[in-house]
Design a protein around this motif. Sequence first.
Motif, PDB file in Angstrom:
ATOM      1  N   UNK A  25       0.863  -1.186   0.000  1.00 53.04           N
ATOM      2  CA  UNK A  25       0.000   0.000   0.000  1.00 53.04           C
ATOM      3  C   UNK A  25       0.895   1.231   0.000  1.00 53.04           C
ATOM      4  N   UNK A  26       0.853   1.969  -1.087  1.00 45.35           N
ATOM      5  CA  UNK A  26       1.724   3.136  -1.266  1.00 45.35           C
ATOM      6  C   UNK A  26       0.984   4.393  -0.819  1.00 45.35           C
ATOM      7  N   UNK A  27       1.497   5.023   0.239  1.00 42.26           N
ATOM      8  CA  UNK A  27       0.827   6.214   0.778  1.00 42.26           C
ATOM      9  C   UNK A  27       1.399   7.519   0.208  1.00 42.26           C
ATOM     10  N   UNK A  28       2.411   7.425  -0.651  1.00 45.39           N
ATOM     11  CA  UNK A  28       3.007   8.662  -1.181  1.00 45.39           C
ATOM     12  C   UNK A  28       2.007   9.440  -2.032  1.00 45.39           C
ATOM     13  N   UNK A  29       1.050   8.744  -2.610  1.00 46.18           N
ATOM     14  CA  UNK A  29       0.030   9.409  -3.434  1.00 46.18           C
ATOM     15  C   UNK A  29      -0.913  10.238  -2.556  1.00 46.18           C
TER      16      UNK A  29
END
Length: 175
Positions: A25-29
């Motif tokens: 799960x990529x939270x940088x977005x």
Amino acid sequence: MASPLDLAHYIRSIPDFPKKGINFRDITTLLSDGPAFRECIDQLAAKLGHLGATKVVCAEARGFIFGAALAYKLGIGFVPVRKPGKLPARTISVTYALEYGTDTLHMHADALAAGERVIVLDDLLATGGTCRAILQMILMQHAIPVGVGFLIELDALGGRAKLIEGLACSPLIDS
Ligand code: 5GP
């Protein structure tokens, strides 16, 4: 009043990162979107602010991003938990099991006062090992964990069962 943003919409999943079979799960977005990041911190503050904590304790690296913003918003202190060899003063540490091998986290030995009310914040709860290690270090300093917050809880991994029974646990997104 504007309706709250759907934060799940701002998280993307990256298959096979950091290794095959893991859906990261990529939270940088979410971080790169100003209103979504602000909404996230506002929601965390709404869920955790009433607990009367005077410190938020967070592990590097992603936990720092959310923890520092929440500490500012609530006007409370921020305590970093780091990998070995990073904190300059005397530390306490906990080593915990990973799927393959172990990991160790450190906290300054004088970071918390006995009896101090503390919240733990991280971006994501998976197996619960990281959060459990942080809770252990809080207890080693005779401080009182009053709640834990996450942006995302991966329900299927059952991490919550590894935490302290009855502790307030506030994810913003279940997946
Ligand atoms: P646990 O110790 O609960 O198994 O793993 C949680 C820790 O690993 C958190 O500190 C979190 O930052 C990191 N983590 C594990 N999987 C993911 C993921 O899919 N996305 C993000 N953003 N972090 C993850």
